[in-house]
Each structure stands twice: as structure tokens, then as C-alpha cells.
Design a protein around this motif. Sequence first.
Motif, PDB file in Angstrom:
ATOM      1  N   UNK A 178       0.802  -1.221   0.000  1.00 53.02           N
ATOM      2  CA  UNK A 178       0.000   0.000   0.000  1.00 53.02           C
ATOM      3  C   UNK A 178       0.830   1.263   0.000  1.00 53.02           C
ATOM      4  N   UNK A 179       0.134   2.389   0.221  1.00 51.20           N
ATOM      5  CA  UNK A 179       0.741   3.704   0.177  1.00 51.20           C
ATOM      6  C   UNK A 179       0.978   4.212   1.601  1.00 51.20           C
ATOM      7  N   UNK A 186       3.895   7.712  -1.370  1.00 51.68           N
ATOM      8  CA  UNK A 186       5.019   6.786  -1.534  1.00 51.68           C
ATOM      9  C   UNK A 186       4.567   5.343  -1.314  1.00 51.68           C
ATOM     10  N   UNK A 187       4.904   4.493  -2.262  1.00 50.56           N
ATOM     11  CA  UNK A 187       4.518   3.087  -2.175  1.00 50.56           C
ATOM     12  C   UNK A 187       5.480   2.314  -1.283  1.00 50.56           C
ATOM     13  N   UNK A 188       4.938   1.419  -0.468  1.00 54.59           N
ATOM     14  CA  UNK A 188       5.775   0.546   0.353  1.00 54.59           C
ATOM     15  C   UNK A 188       6.507  -0.438  -0.556  1.00 54.59           C
ATOM     16  N   UNK A 189       7.802  -0.654  -0.288  1.00 58.25           N
ATOM     17  CA  UNK A 189       8.629  -1.454  -1.190  1.00 58.25           C
ATOM     18  C   UNK A 189       9.326  -2.629  -0.521  1.00 58.25           C
ATOM     19  N   UNK A 190       9.240  -2.745   0.793  1.00 57.27           N
ATOM     20  CA  UNK A 190       9.964  -3.798   1.509  1.00 57.27           C
ATOM     21  C   UNK A 190       9.577  -5.184   1.008  1.00 57.27           C
ATOM     22  N   UNK A 191       8.290  -5.439   0.869  1.00 58.24           N
ATOM     23  CA  UNK A 191       7.821  -6.759   0.454  1.00 58.24           C
ATOM     24  C   UNK A 191       8.317  -7.109  -0.947  1.00 58.24           C
ATOM     25  N   UNK A 220       7.458   0.931   8.477  1.00 60.55           N
ATOM     26  CA  UNK A 220       6.631   0.842   9.673  1.00 60.55           C
ATOM     27  C   UNK A 220       6.722   2.142  10.486  1.00 60.55           C
ATOM     28  N   UNK A 221       7.940   2.654  10.603  1.00 61.22           N
ATOM     29  CA  UNK A 221       8.136   3.914  11.316  1.00 61.22           C
ATOM     30  C   UNK A 221       7.376   5.049  10.643  1.00 61.22           C
ATOM     31  N   UNK A 222       7.462   5.117   9.317  1.00 63.37           N
ATOM     32  CA  UNK A 222       6.820   6.208   8.574  1.00 63.37           C
ATOM     33  C   UNK A 222       5.309   6.194   8.709  1.00 63.37           C
ATOM     34  N   UNK A 223       4.745   5.024   8.973  1.00 63.42           N
ATOM     35  CA  UNK A 223       3.291   4.912   9.130  1.00 63.42           C
ATOM     36  C   UNK A 223       2.859   4.928  10.596  1.00 63.42           C
ATOM     37  N   UNK A 224       3.802   5.249  11.488  1.00 64.01           N
ATOM     38  CA  UNK A 224       3.463   5.361  12.907  1.00 64.01           C
ATOM     39  C   UNK A 224       3.458   4.057  13.662  1.00 64.01           C
ATOM     40  N   UNK A 225       4.093   3.017  13.096  1.00 62.93           N
ATOM     41  CA  UNK A 225       4.157   1.725  13.760  1.00 62.93           C
ATOM     42  C   UNK A 225       5.107   1.726  14.945  1.00 62.93           C
ATOM     43  N   UNK A 327      17.343  16.566   4.995  1.00 61.60           N
ATOM     44  CA  UNK A 327      16.462  17.391   4.160  1.00 61.60           C
ATOM     45  C   UNK A 327      15.211  16.618   3.749  1.00 61.60           C
ATOM     46  N   UNK A 328      14.369  16.245   4.735  1.00 58.28           N
ATOM     47  CA  UNK A 328      13.181  15.437   4.443  1.00 58.28           C
ATOM     48  C   UNK A 328      12.135  16.214   3.640  1.00 58.28           C
ATOM     49  N   UNK A 329      11.708  15.638   2.541  1.00 54.85           N
ATOM     50  CA  UNK A 329      10.721  16.289   1.679  1.00 54.85           C
ATOM     51  C   UNK A 329       9.384  16.408   2.414  1.00 54.85           C
ATOM     52  N   UNK A 330       8.842  17.619   2.437  1.00 53.21           N
ATOM     53  CA  UNK A 330       7.592  17.959   3.129  1.00 53.21           C
ATOM     54  C   UNK A 330       7.665  17.697   4.639  1.00 53.21           C
ATOM     55  N   UNK A 331       8.854  17.401   5.158  1.00 51.12           N
ATOM     56  CA  UNK A 331       8.993  17.110   6.580  1.00 51.12           C
ATOM     57  C   UNK A 331       8.631  15.683   6.963  1.00 51.12           C
ATOM     58  N   UNK A 332       8.325  14.844   5.961  1.00 49.69           N
ATOM     59  CA  UNK A 332       7.998  13.446   6.256  1.00 49.69           C
ATOM     60  C   UNK A 332       9.280  12.630   6.426  1.00 49.69           C
ATOM     61  N   UNK A 333       9.221  11.611   7.272  1.00 55.34           N
ATOM     62  CA  UNK A 333      10.376  10.716   7.440  1.00 55.34           C
ATOM     63  C   UNK A 333      10.250   9.609   6.387  1.00 55.34           C
ATOM     64  N   UNK A 334      10.343  10.022   5.120  1.00 57.64           N
ATOM     65  CA  UNK A 334      10.124   9.105   3.999  1.00 57.64           C
ATOM     66  C   UNK A 334      11.224   9.225   2.943  1.00 57.64           C
ATOM     67  N   UNK A 335      11.292  10.359   2.265  1.00 58.60           N
ATOM     68  CA  UNK A 335      12.336  10.601   1.269  1.00 58.60           C
ATOM     69  C   UNK A 335      13.196  11.757   1.765  1.00 58.60           C
ATOM     70  N   UNK A 336      14.534  11.510   1.907  1.00 56.13           N
ATOM     71  CA  UNK A 336      15.316  10.330   1.521  1.00 56.13           C
ATOM     72  C   UNK A 336      15.524   9.324   2.656  1.00 56.13           C
ATOM     73  N   UNK A 337      14.803   9.481   3.749  1.00 55.12           N
ATOM     74  CA  UNK A 337      15.098   8.751   4.991  1.00 55.12           C
ATOM     75  C   UNK A 337      15.055   7.228   4.853  1.00 55.12           C
ATOM     76  N   UNK A 338      13.998   6.711   4.219  1.00 51.27           N
ATOM     77  CA  UNK A 338      13.831   5.249   4.142  1.00 51.27           C
ATOM     78  C   UNK A 338      14.969   4.615   3.352  1.00 51.27           C
TER      79      UNK A 338
END
Length: 406
Positions: A178-179, A186-191, A220-225, A327-338
Amino acid sequence: MQSLKELYKIGNGPSSSHTMGPKRAVEIFKNKHLEATKFKIILYGSLALTGKGHLTDYIIAKTLEGYETEIEFDTNSKCEVHPNTFDIYAFKNNEEIGYWRVYSVGGGTFKIEGKKEIEVKDVYVEENFEEIKQYCKEHKLDLYEYVCKVEGEEINSFFYEVWEVMQKAIKRGLLADGIINGKLNLERRARKLFEKNTEEDLASRQNRLLSSYAYATSEENATGGVIVTAPTCGAAGVLPAVLFYMKEKYNISDEKIIKAIAVAGVIGNVIKTNASISGAECGCQAEIGTACSMSASAVTYLLGGDIKQIEDSAEIAMEHHLGLTCDPIYGYVQIPCIERNAIAAMRAVEASNLAMLLDMERKVSFDMVVETMYETGKDLQSHYRETSEGGLAKKYCRNKYYNPEM
């Protein structure tokens, strides 16, 4: 240095400094002012600039549920002490009955101005790695034994809990699709990484598995897990990925893994004490760089390396993250963090391998590179330190509608 229980914290993402730290401080403050009828929080610096993306306001409002709450984002005032600064006020019938100025210093840890008695006390006498190394030499201890001597054997039950949470986060992440929440879509890519079915050599397989495990926890972190700060939420995917991979590859027991968690914790504690693990204070080198150093030391310990080789692997890992911006885009812990978590997991194994192969006197000590990282972080311009006002974050937002084919 503080207990390793203050380095490894179990909680919900996406940010240890922007969600975990504020939540803990606000919770304690609330419990001291239960008679209040209203709370007001003013966020400054990085907390104000990226608080929306990091869910700072959401977690504060949730913590103060049932009370009238006002949250203000002040992006203009300067933060003289720490870039993650916020004020908390308690009111009863419009009369102020309490006030704290709080600094969220990274890894879910916070300090309160003028309230030394509330701060966590040190349990380790040694202040840097050289002192730790000398102590271990004099008492004929390895780093795991050193931790147990200082904190007591009961610390092991805590490490087992940490390891259990780490494994569960990876397993959840590998099953999820999922997203990820947020406007990046951002699409989840681990699986997909884990299940990717291609012909590959051993090195490629190693990198794919390490990356999939790091992605799993980071997503998981990015989705609040629920994850473990190692040393922060934003860098929480590196150490679990490396430990999970080492366990699978070498059939290492959980008993040995928790010893490696202790060793990695010593490395993280040295950095936290003598520099910073806050991206808002020193850039991503303080988060991902520290996670890579911790993980490299864990790998070296699991492979039978001695204290010198452990130091060398941690030094190599940090040295090659010097200058890394946050330098997280939009302040999300997603790009480039993951993605950075995946790269750091692979680099940690490489740093350990190199330390074991060279096995000779290095010119740069771990303490020296930690000191250098801190100075480098302070020299970074503020917009490269978790504000989303510079670097990749600024470039992406400026060019998000740009089509190179037009």
C-alpha cells in the motif's frame, strides 16, 4: 553517560525528536498540572518547520485529549540552545499555573530549562570510547560484559524486549503493501524487495535482504508503527536489518544478538554524549551515521572481532557519513530517509568487513570522528538540518511539476 534504556526507546514513529520527545515531555507536564483547564504549546525551529510532516501537533493534541489545547507554530523566533525547542503552558481559568521550556535533543530524549532534577542521571562514569576501552582492558572485560557490570545483568531482559520489537517491526513491514501516509503517495517497497525473484550472486542477495529488512522497519516507522529508536526513529531501520540478516545468515542465537545490541548501544551512547543524535542539530550524519556506526560494531562483535576492531568498524562507518544533510521532503520521514536506512545497513556490513580485513593501527580514533561529526554538524547551514528549507526538500518542491520530456 546515561543508561542504554535511554538510548533504545520503544514507541511509535515517525520521529523520535518530533513525536516521541514532545509526547513524553507533554505527558509529564500534564500529569503535574491535572487541574489545568487549558494547555498552550508553542513550537520553534525544526519543530515548527517540519512539525506537520512529523505529526508533532497530532501527537501533542492526542496526549492532551480532553483538555482545551492551543498549538502554535513559530517559524521566526531563533532557537539559541537547540533547534528542537518548544514551550508548554498550563492555565486554570485563564490564569497561568505552569510553564516549561523544553529541548527535544534526539532519540526521544528531552531536557527542560531550569529543571535539572527531572533529567535522567548518568550511570556510566566513562565519558568517551578511549576511557571505556581502558576500563575494559584493566578489568579484562569485553564491551557486553562492561555494560552488564555497570547496568547489572537485569539489563538483558530489556535487550530481549528491544530485539523482540525489532523483529516484529521487520516481519510486519515485509507483509505490508500500500501507500504510506502523506502527500508524497510513496509506495511501500519492503515486500517487493524481499520477494524479488531474480538470479543473483551472494553479494547481491545480501544487499537485497539487508535493504528489504531496513525498508520494512523504516516503512513501519513512517506509518506510525511501533519501532525501537536505534538511535532515532528516522534511523530505526539500520540496526534491526543488520541484526536480522546476521541471525539468518549465521544462525546466531538470540542470546548472542542481545549482546550485540549492548555493544551497539555503547557506540550510540558515546555519540549521544559527546556529539548529537539529532538531525535538527547536526544533520542526518547524526542519525544515519550513528545508526551505521552502531550496526558496524554489532556485526564486528558477532563475527568475533575484538574491541579495537569494533572501534575501527564504528569509526569507518561514521567517517563516510560526515557532512550528510537532513532534508526530508515535506517534513515526512520518507524521502530520503527510508532509502538511507537501506544504504546504511549495507555500508555497516562493509565497514565491519574492512575493519576486520585491515586489522592494523588506524590514524583516526572513534572519539576523533565523533568530535568531527559534531563540529561538522554545527557548521552545516540551518536549512540543511531538518527544516525542509534546503537541499533535496527544497529542490523537490520547486521542481515537482517539472517534466524532463517536455
